[in-house]
Design an enzyme around this catalytic site. Sequence first.
Site, PDB file in Angstrom:
ATOM      1  CE  LYS A  18     -10.594   2.369   9.625  1.00 50.34           C
ATOM      2  NZ  LYS A  18      -9.192   2.031   9.321  1.00 50.34           N
ATOM      3  CG  ASN A  19      -7.948   5.872   9.443  1.00 50.78           C
ATOM      4  OD1 ASN A  19      -8.129   4.700   9.788  1.00 50.78           O
ATOM      5  ND2 ASN A  19      -7.944   6.261   8.179  1.00 50.78           N
ATOM      6  CB  CYS A 112      -4.459  -4.961   1.816  1.00 51.64           C
ATOM      7  SG  CYS A 112      -4.399  -3.264   1.288  1.00 51.64           S
ATOM      8  NE  ARG A 117      -2.646   0.521   2.463  1.00 50.00           N
ATOM      9  CZ  ARG A 117      -3.730   0.684   3.200  1.00 50.00           C
ATOM     10  NH1 ARG A 117      -4.753  -0.112   3.038  1.00 50.00           N
ATOM     11  NH2 ARG A 117      -3.807   1.633   4.100  1.00 50.00           N
ATOM     12  CG  ASP A 300      -9.522   6.391   3.564  1.00 48.55           C
ATOM     13  OD1 ASP A 300      -9.021   5.622   2.731  1.00 48.55           O
ATOM     14  OD2 ASP A 300      -9.117   6.471   4.741  1.00 48.55           O
ATOM     15  NE  ARG A 392     -10.596  -3.752   8.686  1.00 50.67           N
ATOM     16  CZ  ARG A 392      -9.842  -3.223   7.746  1.00 50.67           C
ATOM     17  NH1 ARG A 392      -9.964  -3.616   6.509  1.00 50.67           N
ATOM     18  NH2 ARG A 392      -8.953  -2.301   8.041  1.00 50.67           N
TER      19      ARG A 392
HETATM   20  C1  UD1 Z   1      -3.664   5.683   5.978  1.00 50.27           C
HETATM   21  C2  UD1 Z   1      -5.084   5.422   6.402  1.00 50.27           C
HETATM   22  C3  UD1 Z   1      -5.914   4.970   5.210  1.00 50.27           C
HETATM   23  C4  UD1 Z   1      -5.800   5.983   4.076  1.00 50.27           C
HETATM   24  C5  UD1 Z   1      -4.341   6.282   3.759  1.00 50.27           C
HETATM   25  C6  UD1 Z   1      -4.163   7.395   2.755  1.00 50.27           C
HETATM   26  C7  UD1 Z   1      -4.852   4.725   8.706  1.00 50.27           C
HETATM   27  C8  UD1 Z   1      -4.921   3.636   9.702  1.00 50.27           C
HETATM   28  N1  UD1 Z   1      -5.057   4.400   7.427  1.00 50.27           N
HETATM   29  O1  UD1 Z   1      -3.125   4.458   5.503  1.00 50.27           O
HETATM   30  O2  UD1 Z   1      -7.275   4.862   5.637  1.00 50.27           O
HETATM   31  O3  UD1 Z   1      -6.411   5.454   2.925  1.00 50.27           O
HETATM   32  O4  UD1 Z   1      -3.644   6.672   4.952  1.00 50.27           O
HETATM   33  O5  UD1 Z   1      -4.778   8.552   3.199  1.00 50.27           O
HETATM   34  O6  UD1 Z   1      -4.652   5.871   9.047  1.00 50.27           O
HETATM   35  N2  UD1 Z   1       3.913   4.154   1.055  1.00 50.27           N
HETATM   36  C9  UD1 Z   1       5.172   3.740   0.693  1.00 50.27           C
HETATM   37  N3  UD1 Z   1       6.041   3.348   1.680  1.00 50.27           N
HETATM   38  C10 UD1 Z   1       5.706   3.346   3.009  1.00 50.27           C
HETATM   39  C11 UD1 Z   1       4.412   3.773   3.363  1.00 50.27           C
HETATM   40  C12 UD1 Z   1       3.541   4.176   2.348  1.00 50.27           C
HETATM   41  O7  UD1 Z   1       5.524   3.724  -0.478  1.00 50.27           O
HETATM   42  O8  UD1 Z   1       6.526   2.974   3.843  1.00 50.27           O
HETATM   43  C13 UD1 Z   1       2.972   4.578   0.011  1.00 50.27           C
HETATM   44  C14 UD1 Z   1       1.700   3.715  -0.050  1.00 50.27           C
HETATM   45  O9  UD1 Z   1       1.904   2.561  -0.835  1.00 50.27           O
HETATM   46  C15 UD1 Z   1       0.701   4.669  -0.666  1.00 50.27           C
HETATM   47  C16 UD1 Z   1       1.130   6.022  -0.089  1.00 50.27           C
HETATM   48  O10 UD1 Z   1       2.459   5.851   0.363  1.00 50.27           O
HETATM   49  O11 UD1 Z   1       0.832   4.690  -2.055  1.00 50.27           O
HETATM   50  C17 UD1 Z   1       0.284   6.526   1.043  1.00 50.27           C
HETATM   51  O12 UD1 Z   1       0.110   5.497   1.994  1.00 50.27           O
HETATM   52  P1  UD1 Z   1      -0.020   5.803   3.554  1.00 50.27           P
HETATM   53  O13 UD1 Z   1      -0.315   7.240   3.786  1.00 50.27           O
HETATM   54  O14 UD1 Z   1       1.137   5.215   4.259  1.00 50.27           O
HETATM   55  O15 UD1 Z   1      -1.313   4.961   3.930  1.00 50.27           O
HETATM   56  P2  UD1 Z   1      -1.554   4.296   5.332  1.00 50.27           P
HETATM   57  O16 UD1 Z   1      -0.867   5.104   6.376  1.00 50.27           O
HETATM   58  O17 UD1 Z   1      -1.282   2.838   5.255  1.00 50.27           O
END
Ligand code: UD1
Length: 417
Positions: A18-19, A112, A117, A300, A392
Amino acid sequence: MIAGGRPLRGEVRISGAKNAALPILCASLLSAQALVLDNLPELKDVDTLVRLLQGMGVHAERQPGGIHLACPDLHTPVAAYELVKTMRASILVLGPLLARCGQARVSLPGGCAIGERPVDLHIKGLEAMGARISIEHGYIVAQVDRLRGARIFMDTITVTGTENLMMAATLADGITLLENAAREPEVIDLAECLIAMGARIKGHGTDLITIEGVPALHAARHRVMPDRIESGTFLVAAAATQGDVTLRNTCPDALLAVLDKLYEANASIDRNGDSLRIRMRGPNLGVSVRTAPHPAFPTDMQAQFMAMNCVAEGTTVITETIFENRFMHVQELRRLGANIEIEGNTAIIRGVPGLEGADVMATDLRASASLVIAGLIAQGETRIERIYHLDRGYEHIEAKLMGLGADIRRVAAPAIG
Ligand code: UD1
């Protein structure tokens, strides 16, 4: 509905990730020419994203096991709240839209179940590449003539942030350096798809990714990598039920941290090419884990390991360092008889001899997976509500579990009132 207490036995074929699929689908926005994907999982999130892309101008035609995409005319660079709120990964259209047509209007995802996030790093990176971005009525409104290469340091490691900026940089003017980039296997899979489309990318899989922009990308065909989290979920389910399961079409190299922890919990794992067989060497010893960005233990997989630890010998500790509110499954596991205490971002799990079936509620995707595992362990019937979370991210989960001997079936929710 699950009637638990049976060990899982047999073989299961792992689906496409999925990811990896979600960012790769968004890559179709970057080119006027066709992108053909194989090993695309049938998932609610994939359907949602395809619908979102179709609204922008992408022609999408499902093929057995895959999809044919083409976007000759990107006429509507807009991602509306109605779809974005159901799937945060929709933010992945932002970089491709800006790169291809110089404008984008994408709803802010909002919070969420697992935490706040934010997407500030996506926005900061695109601004560094020259985009003018404002937040208007809950939407990210972005504009640029042509993105230009930049040196971008991300102070937190972000998976979708890295992917968004990498896609944007493929069509930018000049060279982009992404520092402190995510090293997740799905980032590598996206990079390989983009390279097949003609992008110039180096360093994917390390924390420094270099992208040299090109004027246009071309047609390509790509096979989506196997889902390492689905793989890990089946491995833990097998271990937790004292089963004997072989995964086909998986990605052992992407699973090292998970396999290492399963070994520590007393599993024996045999690898044969892209297959993995798991059995227990003795009692479930449980295992303490601390989540962190790849190649460390994935957030995850945290909830699934917690379910296994509930019935392990002794006490284990799970520390969640990525998301601030990712213990929603704990109160549900307690309903099944688990002994879990939470202190901040740490859960202390004291193993109990067994769990008992009960009614529980799924709160997010991986929490749902942990409840399924707990239901498979528990004696008696467990009814899990709100399983749309599972759909999902897990392809045909009940059929796959039934194939392994689980007594599981989908029942309609009772009418209220
Ligand atoms: C992706 C995965 C999700 C997984 C996560 C962490 C997908 C579609 N989803 O989510 O399944 O749980 O990686 O491995 O690939 N953060 C910020 N600012 C930003 C972006 C992120 O502060 O602009 C923080 C987030 O709040 C979190 C951390 O960075 O604490 C990691 O998040 P991130 O790696 O971005 O998660 P996703 O990409 O949303």
